[in-house]
Design an enzyme around this catalytic site. Structure first.
Site, PDB file in Angstrom:
ATOM      1  N   TYR A   1       0.850  -1.190   0.000  1.00 46.64           N
ATOM      2  CA  TYR A   1       0.000   0.000   0.000  1.00 46.64           C
ATOM      3  C   TYR A   1       0.889   1.243   0.000  1.00 46.64           C
ATOM      4  O   TYR A   1       1.957   1.254   0.623  1.00 46.64           O
ATOM      5  CB  TYR A   1      -0.897  -0.005   1.244  1.00 46.64           C
ATOM      6  CG  TYR A   1      -1.992  -1.062   1.188  1.00 46.64           C
ATOM      7  CD1 TYR A   1      -3.299  -0.720   0.839  1.00 46.64           C
ATOM      8  CD2 TYR A   1      -1.724  -2.394   1.452  1.00 46.64           C
ATOM      9  CE1 TYR A   1      -4.299  -1.676   0.771  1.00 46.64           C
ATOM     10  CE2 TYR A   1      -2.720  -3.354   1.389  1.00 46.64           C
ATOM     11  CZ  TYR A   1      -4.014  -2.982   1.052  1.00 46.64           C
ATOM     12  OH  TYR A   1      -5.003  -3.936   0.984  1.00 46.64           O
ATOM     13  N   GLU A   2       0.430   2.280  -0.689  1.00 44.41           N
ATOM     14  CA  GLU A   2       1.271   3.470  -0.855  1.00 44.41           C
ATOM     15  C   GLU A   2       1.613   4.140   0.463  1.00 44.41           C
ATOM     16  O   GLU A   2       2.571   4.898   0.550  1.00 44.41           O
ATOM     17  CB  GLU A   2       0.615   4.474  -1.814  1.00 44.41           C
ATOM     18  CG  GLU A   2      -0.646   5.128  -1.252  1.00 44.41           C
ATOM     19  CD  GLU A   2      -1.333   6.040  -2.267  1.00 44.41           C
ATOM     20  OE1 GLU A   2      -1.001   5.993  -3.451  1.00 44.41           O
ATOM     21  OE2 GLU A   2      -2.202   6.799  -1.833  1.00 44.41           O
ATOM     22  N   ALA A   3       0.840   3.870   1.514  1.00 39.44           N
ATOM     23  CA  ALA A   3       1.152   4.426   2.827  1.00 39.44           C
ATOM     24  C   ALA A   3       2.459   3.850   3.375  1.00 39.44           C
ATOM     25  O   ALA A   3       2.981   4.342   4.369  1.00 39.44           O
ATOM     26  CB  ALA A   3       0.011   4.140   3.801  1.00 39.44           C
TER      27      ALA A   3
END
Lengths: 300, 252
Positions: free
Chosen positions: B49-51
């Site tokens: 996930y980009e987080a």
């Protein structure tokens, strides 16, 4: 040296009209309490930088604090658009400067690392490059190929919420790390807000978890529930219901102002806000324990 | 079992994933597609996930891309700068899932603005991670409902590069990713031909080609060997409805 002070004092001392602010946190650890304190103190003409402006900047825009936003994704995550910021931009009343997430955090990384600019691989599309003149292309001196470059972002103030910190500002963060460290190192001044103030011994028991060292911190504020309706990993859950509710509140300007009156101007500080949230909401956001296995640093 | 348009899209997107793929996951429907694939034919799918979360095992349906459930039990957590450099830019991501307000004939995506950039008619959220995912993931899949306004001949703003004006232009730009491999809609699946133009290659059961054409903003080419997709199985629908989205947030 203890830098412990109230959030009210920290904002008074370090946030001034016209400043560029980076209130950090990617979905996680967003320092809402600091945004509300800035609103209460009536700061104006701020440049608000965040990858995702989220509700915190929308509330500051609605309260009239902002001249400009710098961002890379302007939405209410998982819900829809940020209605007020979007309307202000469409009406030409709010300046903006736009990046992709990678461009935004690369600018912070350059600021944090003391670089004059930072290179990135091209992405084939040039529309955002054309829309934002700070995107430039230079020739890679080794291959002769184009690389994209951006200049450093150096906020006047970074506000960083953390799980725990000592009074000097050494701060432990776990969970989603977002751009906390880069924002802190890039900024001129750093305000740390913490769920818990702990002894230096606790920090030193787990130095790998210290993302922010005291030497770059100006103020340390003890602010439990600082990031509600965002969350703090292991302390309380994200208040998704409020994120959904905000979409309805902001459908009307009057309702938005009424909300600000009640929840921002109507309370003295975050402690009063938390009291006003009430035990039912806090119980809903409670999270069961899930501990990591301890590590052995060794007694050398 | 009957199924909704959303379920049809999610199931067909899930089937495009391969076991051991490293996939950059977005929230909402792509998240459901990835979790469905992991519970069916791709148990070793690695969701990032980009987080900054790698190998997530979400126990509940995340509303946001940064939900705490992505962290608890994940293989690794890193900064956003690390996820975009060490993972995406370095070439460690196989698949990206993208959506957008407009998708054009060559798979370019607009998630930024309708109308003029500086005087927007409709201001959309903007790139987020999409600009780089479209450029650097080895394969990209696009999921979106099939409506004429969503499929104009040319996007107002190119947030994420598909094949630009054709494969040659993307190639000349020298980006590492292979570009869009398929566009999954509620009517069928489009795939790029040798020039990069989207061609209708699959229709869902009961859908007519004319219906797809009516909802597409350019004269849509149809593959000679047009296929009909297999309807969602009872097991796929059960996992979606009972395990992944019991409140039906993204399935209706």
């Amino acid at each position: 040296m203890s830098k412990l002070c109230s959030l009210t004092e920290a904002i008074q001392q370090y946030v001034h009209d016209g400043d560029t602010i980076y209130a950090a946190g990617f979905t996680h650890l967003i320092p809402f309490a600091a945004g509300h304190e800035i609103i209460r103190q009536g700061r104006r003409d701020l440049v608000l930088a965040r990858a995702t402006p989220d509700l915190i900047y929308e509330q500051m825009v609605a309260a009239g604090c902002a001249r400009k936003v710098i961002f890379s994704y302007m939405g209410n995550p998982g819900v829809g658009s940020l209605r007020i910021m979007r309307a202000e931009m469409e009406a030409g009343r709010l300046e903006w400067e736009e990046y992709s997430h990678f461009g935004m955090i690369s600018r912070l990384q350059a600021g944090a690392a003391g670089l004059p600019f930072i290179p990135m691989q091209p992405t084939a599309t040039r529309d955002l490059e054309n829309a934002n003149p700070l995107y430039r292309r230079v020739t890679d001196p080794y291959t002769g190929q184009d690389v994209i470059v951006l200049p450093p972002l150096r906020p006047d103030v970074a506000i960083i919420h953390v799980q725990r910190a000592d009074v000097n500002g050494n701060a432990h963060i776990w969970g989603i790390l977002g751009e906390q460290k880069e924002a802190a190192f890039a900024a001129e001044h750093v305000i740390v807000t913490a769920e818990e103030i702990v002894s230096e011994d606790i920090i030193r028991s787990d130095p790998n978890r210290t993302m922010i060292p005291d030497l770059i911190v100006d103020a340390v504020c003890h602010v439990p529930y600082c990031s509600h309706p965002s969350y703090t990993q292991g302390y309380y859950d994200r208040d998704n219901e409020f994120y959904l509710q905000w979409d309805k509140i902001t459908a009307s300007r009057e309702e938005t102002q009424r909300w600000l009156e009640e929840w921002v101007y109507g309370v003295k500080d975050r402690a009063e806000y938390v009291e006003k949230l009430g035990p039912e909401t806090l119980a809903r956001l409670q999270v069961p324990e899930r501990l990591s296995a301890p590590v052995n640093y060794g007694a050398y | 079992m009957s199924y909704s348009s959303a379920e049809l899209m999610i199931v067909n997107a899930a089937r495009l994933l391969r076991d051991r793929d490293v996939v950059f996951v977005g929230v909402g429907q792509p998240n459901l597609a990835c979790n469905l694939a992991r519970r069916t034919h791709a148990p070793n799918l690695v969701m990032i996930y980009e987080a900054g979360v790698i190998g997530a095992r979400p126990a509940r349906l995340p509303l946001s891309i940064g939900d705490p459930t992505l962290v608890s039990g994940a293989a690794s957590v890193c900064s956003m700068y690390d996820i975009f450099t060490l993972y995406l830019q370095r070439g460690n991501v196989d698949v990206g899932f993208l959506g957008g307000a407009q998708i054009d004939r060559f798979g370019n995506i607009n998630a930024t603005v309708i109308g003029d950039y500086s005087q927007p008619k409709v201001r959309l959220p903007g790139s987020g991670g999409a600009m780089e995912i479209a450029a650097w993931a080895n394969r990209c899949y696009i999921m979106t409902p099939h409506q004429k306004r969503r499929f104009p001949e040319k996007v107002d703003f190119c947030t994420s590069a598909g094949f630009l004006s054709g494969r040659a232009e993307r190639q000349a730009a020298g980006v590492r990713g292979g570009g869009p491999q398929a566009v999954v809609t509620n009517l069928g699946i489009m795939e790029p031909d040798e020039t990069g133009e989207l061609v209708l290659t699959h229709i869902h059961p009961g859908v007519q080609v004319e219906q797809v054409q009516e909802n597409t903003g350019w004269p849509l080419k149809v593959a000679e060997d047009l296929c009909v997709t297999q309807p969602p199985t009872d097991e796929e629908l059960r996992i979606l409805r009972e395990e992944l989205d019991p409140r039906g947030v993204y399935l209706r």
